[in-house]
Write a protein that holds these residues in place. Sequence first.
Motif, short mmCIF file in Angstrom:
data_model
loop_
_atom_site.label_atom_id
_atom_site.label_comp_id
_atom_site.label_asym_id
_atom_site.label_seq_id
_atom_site.Cartn_x
_atom_site.Cartn_y
_atom_site.Cartn_z
N ARG A 3 0.82 -1.21 0.00
CA ARG A 3 0.00 0.00 0.00
C ARG A 3 0.86 1.26 0.00
O ARG A 3 0.57 2.22 -0.69
N LEU A 4 1.93 1.25 0.76
CA LEU A 4 2.81 2.42 0.85
C LEU A 4 3.49 2.71 -0.50
O LEU A 4 3.59 3.86 -0.91
N ASP A 5 3.94 1.65 -1.18
CA ASP A 5 4.54 1.84 -2.51
C ASP A 5 3.52 2.46 -3.47
O ASP A 5 3.85 3.37 -4.23
N ARG A 6 2.29 1.98 -3.42
CA ARG A 6 1.26 2.54 -4.31
C ARG A 6 0.99 4.01 -3.99
O ARG A 6 0.79 4.83 -4.88
N GLU A 7 1.00 4.32 -2.70
CA GLU A 7 0.79 5.71 -2.29
C GLU A 7 1.94 6.59 -2.78
O GLU A 7 1.72 7.69 -3.29
N ILE A 8 3.16 6.09 -2.66
CA ILE A 8 4.33 6.83 -3.15
C ILE A 8 4.22 7.04 -4.65
O ILE A 8 4.47 8.13 -5.16
N LEU A 9 3.85 6.00 -5.39
CA LEU A 9 3.70 6.13 -6.84
C LEU A 9 2.65 7.17 -7.21
O LEU A 9 2.85 7.96 -8.14
N GLY A 10 1.54 7.19 -6.50
CA GLY A 10 0.50 8.18 -6.75
C GLY A 10 1.00 9.60 -6.55
O GLY A 10 0.72 10.50 -7.34
N ILE A 11 1.78 9.80 -5.49
CA ILE A 11 2.34 11.13 -5.22
C ILE A 11 3.35 11.50 -6.29
O ILE A 11 3.35 12.63 -6.80
N LEU A 12 4.21 10.56 -6.68
CA LEU A 12 5.21 10.84 -7.71
C LEU A 12 4.56 11.13 -9.06
O LEU A 12 5.08 11.92 -9.86
N GLN A 13 3.42 10.51 -9.35
CA GLN A 13 2.71 10.81 -10.60
C GLN A 13 2.21 12.25 -10.61
O GLN A 13 2.15 12.87 -11.66
N GLN A 14 1.86 12.76 -9.46
CA GLN A 14 1.40 14.14 -9.37
C GLN A 14 2.56 15.13 -9.35
O GLN A 14 2.46 16.22 -9.89
N ASP A 15 3.67 14.74 -8.70
CA ASP A 15 4.81 15.64 -8.58
C ASP A 15 6.08 14.82 -8.46
O ASP A 15 6.52 14.47 -7.37
N ALA A 16 6.69 14.52 -9.61
CA ALA A 16 7.91 13.70 -9.62
C ALA A 16 9.11 14.44 -9.05
O ALA A 16 10.15 13.84 -8.80
N ARG A 17 8.98 15.74 -8.84
CA ARG A 17 10.10 16.53 -8.31
C ARG A 17 10.02 16.71 -6.79
O ARG A 17 10.85 17.41 -6.22
N ILE A 18 9.06 16.09 -6.15
CA ILE A 18 8.92 16.22 -4.70
C ILE A 18 10.19 15.74 -4.01
O ILE A 18 10.81 14.77 -4.45
N SER A 19 10.60 16.41 -2.96
CA SER A 19 11.79 15.98 -2.23
C SER A 19 11.47 14.71 -1.45
O SER A 19 10.32 14.44 -1.10
N TYR A 20 12.53 13.94 -1.15
CA TYR A 20 12.32 12.73 -0.35
C TYR A 20 11.80 13.10 1.03
O TYR A 20 11.00 12.37 1.61
N ARG A 21 12.22 14.24 1.56
CA ARG A 21 11.74 14.69 2.87
C ARG A 21 10.22 14.90 2.82
O ARG A 21 9.49 14.38 3.66
N ASP A 22 9.75 15.67 1.81
CA ASP A 22 8.31 15.93 1.70
C ASP A 22 7.53 14.66 1.37
O ASP A 22 6.42 14.46 1.87
#
Length: 148
Positions: A3-22
Amino acid sequence: MDRLDREILGILQQDARISYRDLGVRVGLSANAAADRVRRMRRDGVIRGFTVLVDPAADGGGGLVVFIDVTLRPDATNESFEAAAARLPGITEVVHVTGAHDYLVRARAADPAALDALLRRLKGEAGVAQSQTRIALRAATRPPLPPA
């Protein structure tokens, strides 16, 4: 993938430039743990790269973004089509799909004449029997991946 990987993928699809911290803050992980998950998904081929999507209306009219539904001739193979499509200028993505067509091709053409030339080359060089083309009017945001 969990589930966490899927959530990360969803966020990266919206903003692939997000920092690892955010990214970590949004999913409840440390920056290092979020980075480790992204690196693992890249290594495993889940994430194959990062893409810049340009809204056709925002680039000053610099061409057409098109989606082409492709049906192959009976004598054409998937491998021969994919190899031929990879050599054609303007093609940015080729996806093997289910349904009435064999492939969905995303491409960019400078103008209608360039699109016509691309379609002729697909039929003449890549084994395409039939195509149906749609022109993108504007880009819409992609929804995040659904939770597992």
